[in-house]
Design a protein around this motif. Structure first.
Motif, PDB file in Angstrom:
ATOM      1  N   VAL A 130       0.855  -1.184   0.000  1.00  0.00           N
ATOM      2  CA  VAL A 130       0.000   0.000   0.000  1.00  0.00           C
ATOM      3  C   VAL A 130       0.892   1.236   0.000  1.00  0.00           C
ATOM      4  N   TYR A 162      -3.742   3.902   0.088  1.00  0.00           N
ATOM      5  CA  TYR A 162      -4.216   3.414  -1.199  1.00  0.00           C
ATOM      6  C   TYR A 162      -3.603   2.040  -1.496  1.00  0.00           C
ATOM      7  N   LEU A 194      -1.986  -0.936  -3.696  1.00  0.00           N
ATOM      8  CA  LEU A 194      -1.064  -1.006  -4.831  1.00  0.00           C
ATOM      9  C   LEU A 194      -1.159  -2.325  -5.574  1.00  0.00           C
ATOM     10  N   ASP A 195      -2.190  -3.106  -5.286  1.00  0.00           N
ATOM     11  CA  ASP A 195      -2.311  -4.431  -5.890  1.00  0.00           C
ATOM     12  C   ASP A 195      -2.296  -4.369  -7.422  1.00  0.00           C
ATOM     13  N   GLY A 196      -2.816  -3.297  -7.973  1.00  0.00           N
ATOM     14  CA  GLY A 196      -2.868  -3.190  -9.423  1.00  0.00           C
ATOM     15  C   GLY A 196      -1.527  -2.867 -10.061  1.00  0.00           C
ATOM     16  N   LEU A 197      -0.557  -2.438  -9.245  1.00  0.00           N
ATOM     17  CA  LEU A 197       0.756  -2.079  -9.767  1.00  0.00           C
ATOM     18  C   LEU A 197       1.817  -3.131  -9.474  1.00  0.00           C
ATOM     19  N   VAL A 224       4.221   4.483  -8.837  1.00  0.00           N
ATOM     20  CA  VAL A 224       3.265   4.774  -7.761  1.00  0.00           C
ATOM     21  C   VAL A 224       2.978   6.266  -7.706  1.00  0.00           C
ATOM     22  N   ALA A 247       0.678   7.230 -10.530  1.00  0.00           N
ATOM     23  CA  ALA A 247      -0.684   6.725 -10.321  1.00  0.00           C
ATOM     24  C   ALA A 247      -1.403   7.523  -9.247  1.00  0.00           C
ATOM     25  N   LEU A 248      -0.681   7.927  -8.205  1.00  0.00           N
ATOM     26  CA  LEU A 248      -1.283   8.773  -7.171  1.00  0.00           C
ATOM     27  C   LEU A 248      -1.716  10.109  -7.750  1.00  0.00           C
ATOM     28  N   GLU A 295      -5.503   7.239  -9.735  1.00  0.00           N
ATOM     29  CA  GLU A 295      -5.830   5.903 -10.251  1.00  0.00           C
ATOM     30  C   GLU A 295      -5.829   4.814  -9.185  1.00  0.00           C
ATOM     31  N   LEU A 296      -5.440   5.147  -7.951  1.00  0.00           N
ATOM     32  CA  LEU A 296      -5.317   4.117  -6.929  1.00  0.00           C
ATOM     33  C   LEU A 296      -6.533   4.114  -6.002  1.00  0.00           C
ATOM     34  N   GLN A 353      -8.667   3.730  -2.589  1.00  0.00           N
ATOM     35  CA  GLN A 353      -8.429   3.846  -1.160  1.00  0.00           C
ATOM     36  C   GLN A 353      -8.696   2.504  -0.487  1.00  0.00           C
TER      37      GLN A 353
END
Length: 282
Positions: free
Chosen positions: A15, A23, A25-28, A45, A48-49, A53-54, A56
């Protein structure tokens, strides 16, 4: 920006915390490890922040793990504050004193620290930790060293002094490598957000002050450490370097060594603080 790993030991998920909001971070990435750092993970990261795009995520009440997954190497610098060298009975070193901790010493910032059987001289050592972000070998300048750093963390180089100094024949690692002897975190802060040359560094035991200094008193500063180490070892992404501890440890004779039930608290300004309880192996 603060990178963290949240969840049960061995099942942590990555995260990022920004301005008090966390947020996912699983998608990254699946983890905050060497591969992530080498692949511009921190930059991805940040972008994306900024783009919103992240998602919560609520992590209230969950365990906080070490902010980097098990590093391939934990390299430590000894007697890197002049006052600590003096309290240890030594002259300030003219060259880096280097020793290793086993990667399985790394635990979360609030996990228990286990006293090995028969250990009677367990000591605390708050340190500024440096996380390597790219492979580094035989660096030729401070600028190259700085470019190889991903970020900074709080480390506790827990030590058993009898094993380190008496039964080791000069090889310190024997007193440094018991499991749980390196609490790390709670956060990894990117290098471009930290001035490693001017950070308050402190520790307490059972609420009583022990260490209180600043990284301005380092004998060898962070770029020097990274550049010098790279002459002898190829540093890899995700490696952890612990840069030394200031005066105020039990080895000085001014304080008792740690025992089961004692609580160590320590921190570095801008990098958060940790709290570890000592428990018996039995």
């Amino acid at each position: 920006m603060e990178l963290m790993r949240i969840g049960a030991a061995g099942s942590e998920r990555p995260v990022v915390r920004q301005d008090g909001t966390t947020y996912a971070l699983d998608g990254l990435t699946t983890d905050i490890d060497g591969a992530f750092l080498a692949d511009d993970g921190i930059g991805r990261v940040a972008r994306a922040l900024a783009a919103g795009e992240l998602p919560q995520v609520d992590v209230e009440g969950e365990r906080v793990g070490a902010p980097i997954a098990r590093p391939t190497a934990v390299l430590c610098i000894g007697q890197n504050y002049a006052a600590h060298a003096a309290e240890s009975g030594s002259e300030p070193p003219s060259e880096l004193i280097v020793f290793l901790k086993h990667p399985n010493t790394v635990v979360g910032p609030f996990d228990d620290v286990v006293i090995p059987p028969g250990a009677e001289k367990v000591d605390w050592e708050v340190e500024l930790g440096v996380v390597i972000g790219s492979a580094a070998s035989r660096l030729t300048s401070r600028e190259e060293a700085e470019a190889a750093i991903a970020g900074y963390v709080v480390c506790n180089d827990v030590s058993e002094r009898e094993h380190q100094l008496v039964t080791s024949l000069g090889q310190w690692s024997k007193g440094k490598t018991a499991p749980t002897f390196c609490p790390v975190g709670p956060v990894l802060v990117p290098a471009d957000e930290v001035d490693p040359g001017d950070l308050r560094i402190w520790s307490t035991v059972n609420g009583q002050a022990r260490q209180d200094s600043t990284t301005a008193d380092l004998i060898f500063d962070v770029p020097t450490i990274v550049q010098e180490l790279s002459q002898y070892v190829r540093l890899e992404p995700g490696d952890l370097i612990s840069t030394g501890t200031p005066q105020g440890v039990a080895l000085s004779g001014r304080f008792p060594y740690l025992a089961a039930g004692d609580v160590m608290e320590m921190g570095v300004s801008g990098l958060g603080q940790q709290r570890s309880r000592l428990v018996s192996d039995e």
